[in-house]
Design a protein around this motif. Structure first.
Motif, PDB file in Angstrom:
ATOM      1  N   ASN A  72      -1.986 -10.470  12.107  1.00  0.00           N
ATOM      2  CA  ASN A  72      -2.229  -9.204  11.413  1.00  0.00           C
ATOM      3  C   ASN A  72      -1.075  -8.967  10.460  1.00  0.00           C
ATOM      4  OD1 ASN A  72      -2.305  -6.326  10.808  1.00  0.00           O
ATOM      5  ND2 ASN A  72      -3.834  -6.170  12.421  1.00  0.00           N
ATOM      6  N   GLU A  90      -3.708  -1.446  13.801  1.00  0.00           N
ATOM      7  CA  GLU A  90      -4.750  -1.029  12.871  1.00  0.00           C
ATOM      8  C   GLU A  90      -4.360   0.210  12.081  1.00  0.00           C
ATOM      9  OE1 GLU A  90      -7.511  -2.661  12.129  1.00  0.00           O
ATOM     10  OE2 GLU A  90      -6.872  -4.259  13.485  1.00  0.00           O
ATOM     11  N   THR A  91      -3.512   1.049  12.675  1.00  0.00           N
ATOM     12  CA  THR A  91      -3.131   2.311  12.003  1.00  0.00           C
ATOM     13  C   THR A  91      -1.683   2.296  11.527  1.00  0.00           C
ATOM     14  OG1 THR A  91      -2.532   3.316  14.126  1.00  0.00           O
ATOM     15  CG2 THR A  91      -4.796   3.618  13.364  1.00  0.00           C
TER      16      THR A  91
END
Length: 306
Positions: free
Chosen positions: A28, A299-300
């Motif tokens: 990521n 993700e945030t």
């Protein structure tokens, strides 16, 4: 029940637990998937601010050239219009500013805020070098500062991780002005076009500190990552008879119920000042919760808080 990150006890920081983030960073990576601005710069968070170029040569002016790049000295000397040519910057450094101040050595849930700050610094560091960026930065706390000039690959990440472990383990001292010293060193280190990632709870930042970051934002990309804790946000409750050791009014102290309420009121005021100050100066800010493993917040992680 939320489990501690691998190799972490939530209180201390070891090199082993920081090396773990190399894997999640590879899977990521916000530095990837965006256009390259040069052959060696890697994929950046956003387009370069400022010129982002360095002088290459002078040649005869051609139709369509930007008149702002005309070299008037050469033009006057030769009698023919000449224009300056620039080439793209070869590298775009990523600088981490990691605040490990005494007040972050507190946590009501999974991790101390200082531990989460180290985890986040490791994650962002691995992400940046995986994308081909040069990595450096400033790690600071009362009584200690470590400065690392941007370097590529392992030469960039390895000494930074060592400094995180070293300073986190350092004995607590009193130095009210340590953020002034750290941010002034950061200002000298950040050249135009840098990406500057600030990791802190933000509660020690005054207007002068925020002004320094706003000044740097004119020529660099600035992102604030605010480390939070459920108790300081009043999302967690303690029994009235519970005691809590915190860094308060310049010293480590154990607060009873009344003292804890005063401490929380002060945190709320400082929190409001940091939020309003960063918003007024147009500084992008994200929040990272010390009560949740960092890998569950990826993700945030880059979502700005308005």
């Amino acid at each position: 029940m939320v489990s501690l990150p691998t190799h972490s006890n939530g209180i201390d920081v070891s090199l082993e637990e920081l090396l773990i983030y190399r894997g999640p960073a590879a899977r990521n990576n916000p530095f990837k998937g965006l256009p390259r601005t040069s052959h060696r710069a890697g994929q950046n968070l956003s387009r370069i601010k400022g010129r982002g170029m360095e002088f290459d040569e002078v040649r005869r002016y051609q139709s369509g050239d930007d008149v702002r790049t005309i070299d008037w000295r050469v033009t006057a000397r030769t009698g023919h219009a000449h224009t300056k040519l620039f080439r793209e910057e070869r590298e775009r450094p990523v600088l981490l500013f990691v605040d490990l101040g005494n007040r972050l050595h507190c946590g009501s849930a999974l991790l101390l805020q200082s531990v989460q700050a180290c985890h986040l610094a490791a994650m962002l560091g691995w992400q940046s070098i995986n994308a081909g960026e040069r990595l450096g930065g400033i790690i600071c706390r009362e009584g200690g500062h470590r400065e690392h000039k941007p370097r590529a690959r392992r030469q960039g990440i390895a000494p930074l991780l060592d400094s995180l472990v070293e300073l986190h383990r350092a004995e607590q001292q009193s130095e009210p002005q340590y953020l002034d010293t750290g941010l002034n060193r950061l200002r000298r280190l950040a050249h135009p076009g840098s990406v500057v990632l600030v990791i802190s709870d933000g509660l020690g930042f005054n207007d002068h500190h925020l002004d320094i970051l706003a000044e740097m934002a004119r020529h660099s990309e600035i992102r604030l990552f605010q480390i939070t804790d459920p108790l300081s946000k009043r999302l967690a409750q303690l029994n009235a008879d519970a005691v809590l050791p915190v860094w308060y009014q310049g010293k480590l102290t154990t607060l009873n119920h009344t003292g804890r309420q005063q401490w929380l009121q002060q945190l709320e005021q400082e929190q409001q000042h940091f939020v309003q100050g960063s918003r007024q100066r147009g500084l992008a800010r994200s929040q990272v919760d010390a009560a949740i493993p960092l890998t569950e917040q990826l993700e945030t992680l880059w979502h700005p808080i308005r």
